[in-house]
Scaffold this active site. Structure first.
Site, PDB file in Angstrom:
ATOM      1  N   SER A   1       4.811 -40.056  91.402  1.00  9.63           N
ATOM      2  CA  SER A   1       4.155 -39.894  92.559  1.00  9.63           C
ATOM      3  C   SER A   1       4.165 -38.337  91.908  1.00  9.63           C
ATOM      4  CB  SER A   1       5.166 -39.429  93.265  1.00  9.63           C
ATOM      5  OG  SER A   1       6.538 -38.498  92.589  1.00  9.63           O
TER       6      SER A   1
ATOM      7  N   THR B   1       8.645 -46.040  68.062  1.00  7.21           N
ATOM      8  CA  THR B   1       9.129 -44.719  69.307  1.00  7.21           C
ATOM      9  C   THR B   1       8.209 -44.037  69.682  1.00  7.21           C
ATOM     10  OG1 THR B   1      10.134 -43.805  68.302  1.00  7.21           O
ATOM     11  CG2 THR B   1      11.745 -45.104  68.131  1.00  7.21           C
TER      12      THR B   1
ATOM     13  N   THR C   1       2.875 -36.197  77.821  1.00  3.08           N
ATOM     14  CA  THR C   1       3.249 -37.013  79.301  1.00  3.08           C
ATOM     15  C   THR C   1       4.108 -35.776  80.184  1.00  3.08           C
ATOM     16  OG1 THR C   1       5.027 -38.611  78.910  1.00  3.08           O
ATOM     17  CG2 THR C   1       1.707 -39.144  79.799  1.00  3.08           C
TER      18      THR C   1
ATOM     19  N   GLU D   1      13.219 -36.054  78.251  1.00  4.52           N
ATOM     20  CA  GLU D   1      13.356 -35.174  79.183  1.00  4.52           C
ATOM     21  C   GLU D   1      15.169 -34.871  80.382  1.00  4.52           C
ATOM     22  OE1 GLU D   1      10.403 -38.386  80.464  1.00  4.52           O
ATOM     23  OE2 GLU D   1      12.260 -39.390  80.692  1.00  4.52           O
TER      24      GLU D   1
ATOM     25  N   LYS E   1       4.191 -37.054  70.438  1.00  9.85           N
ATOM     26  CA  LYS E   1       3.963 -36.874  71.789  1.00  9.85           C
ATOM     27  C   LYS E   1       5.082 -38.226  72.075  1.00  9.85           C
ATOM     28  CE  LYS E   1       3.999 -39.394  75.107  1.00  9.85           C
ATOM     29  NZ  LYS E   1       4.637 -40.094  75.553  1.00  9.85           N
TER      30      LYS E   1
ATOM     31  N   ASN F   1      12.325 -38.574  86.247  1.00 11.73           N
ATOM     32  CA  ASN F   1      11.988 -40.264  86.303  1.00 11.73           C
ATOM     33  C   ASN F   1      11.323 -41.122  87.487  1.00 11.73           C
ATOM     34  OD1 ASN F   1      11.132 -41.134  83.219  1.00 11.73           O
ATOM     35  ND2 ASN F   1      13.146 -39.672  82.978  1.00 11.73           N
TER      36      ASN F   1
END
Length: 413
Positions: free
Chosen positions: A413, A195, A158, A285, A184, A408
């Site tokens: 979007s 997790t 993702t 991230e 992932k 995030n």
């Protein structure tokens, strides 16, 4: 999938060998993303033993419920994973989507729906249109091959910036066996059973109960010891499959996890799980640095782990790491708020090999330049001695950057 690869990504990726008894294929079903694969199908040539651990979230996804229902059967013939939609908090529609997907997969493979396992990752609360799988699973079943691990890992990404793969080998009773795994995860990562999503397969012949015991023991110091943002996903799934193909080489089936023949296999499995877990942290991230937090001298190991997680999950600690600021006061704060026993005047703290605090105050030999040099590295070791007992634990996290907020803030979007 992020447009730029994490600076903490592996410089080279493991060469993933084909593994006997399992085949894979991927497809672009258009669930959310365009111009990329988003569905993985994994097929087992013969019934495979299966083990699994899942999220402890009180709001689990429909696929997690499905897997929990099927796991006691101990047998797997197929796994279907989609990215772009978590099929979580989707009510009756989500359960129906899961039923339709399992039904289609079972038909494509020629097995029972009870032998099909599912996982989904992506946006929570958006209904999953299972009709997008129509015709796709049949084609995947027909085209699946053994040497598709890297592409399989790519299909389940993702916000990940790179596919996560690992492989190990071991011997059971003198017979060589292989273990391959993919994972992932980049955000909504916190230690709580699994997790993220990860699928590990071995060609060893191991009974389901023994496999489950091995997985549950292996997950605690690995996937249950990493955190990116302290948020536990609704979809966390870690599954381990044993195809039994090594029986053809003379490997006698192992029924008990305590069997000494599994010693080498257990070590290899634990090492692979740790490898995958750290790859997840390194792809946190927006991450630019990995942090290793070790707590020793706590009342017991459980207390040490809770203190370590308090440090690792602290936004103030993580932003200090991002800013390369040797702010050991924030570590003191995180120890104090952990809820575990700690004596202020016994605390000692190290950044790397530099002791920055001792006996409740700044180290008399403290060097800002030396501490800052540690913070400028790619991996930041933080060690805390509580000074009370023999409890010890290590957890892994990453820094918290502006990019995390941007990723995030724009996720839907």
């Amino acid at each position: 999938m992020s447009g730029s690869v994490s600076p903490l990504a592996p410089k080279t990726f493991a060469e993933m060998p084909a593994l006997r008894g399992v085949r894979m294929a991927t497809a672009a079903a258009g669930i959310k993303y365009k111009n990329r694969t988003d569905v993985l199908m994994m097929l087992f040539d013969r019934p495979a033993s299966v083990a699994g651990v899942f999220t402890r979230s009180k709001c689990p996804s429909a696929p997690v419920d499905h897997c929990r229902q099927n796991l006691p059967g101990g047998i797997a013939r197929a796994v279907v994973v989609n990215s772009g939609n978590a099929n979580a908090f989707t009510g009756k529609k989500g359960r129906e989507a899961t039923r339709l997907t399992a039904e289609a997969a079972a038909k494509a493979v020629g097995c029972s729906e009870a032998e099909v396992f599912l996982a989904s990752t992506g946006v929570i609360g958006e209904p999953l249109d299972a009709t997008k799988f129509a015709g796709v699973l049949d084609k995947l079943a027909a085209s699946a091959t053994q040497d598709f691990w890297f592409e399989a890992a790519k299909a389940i990404m993702t916000t990940d910036t790179y596919p996560k793969v690992a492989t190990r080998s071991a011997e059971i009773g003198g017979v060589k066996v292989a273990i391959n795994g993919i994972a992932k995860g980049a955000g909504m990562i916190a230690p709580d059973m699994a997790t993220m999503l990860s699928f590990v397969v071995t060609d060893a012949d191991i009974a389901p109960a023994a496999l489950q015991a091995l997985l549950q023991a292996g997950v605690e110091p690995t996937f249950n010891s990493v955190t990116v943002d302290s948020d536990t996903s609704t979809s966390d799934t870690l599954m381990l499959f044993a195809t039994g193909a090594a029986a053809g080489d003379g490997q006698a089936k192992v029924e008990d996890a305590a069997d000494p023949r599994l010693d080498g296999f257990r070590a290899a499995l634990d090492d692979l799980l740790r490898d995958l877990a750290l790859q997840v942290v390194r792809d946190g991230e927006g991450a630019r640095k990995m942090v290793e937090v070790t707590v020793e001298g706590a009342e017991n190991d459980a207390a040490a782990k809770r203190i370590a997680l308090s440090i690792a999950n602290s936004p103030l600690v993580k932003t200090a790491v991002a800013g390369e600021d040797a702010n050991w006061g924030r570590v003191v704060m995180a120890v104090g708020k952990s809820g575990e026993m700690a004596e202020r005047d016994r605390l000692a703290i190290w950044f790397g090999d530099i002791r920055v605090a001792v006996e409740g105050e700044r180290d008399p030999a403290y060097s800002e330049a030396a501490a800052t040099a540690v913070m400028q590295g790619e991996t930041i070791p933080i060690r805390v001695d509580i000074g009370l007992g023999s409890g010890r634990a290590t957890v892994y996290t990453c820094d918290l950057t502006k990019e995390y907020v941007e990723i995030n803030g724009d996720y839907r979007s």
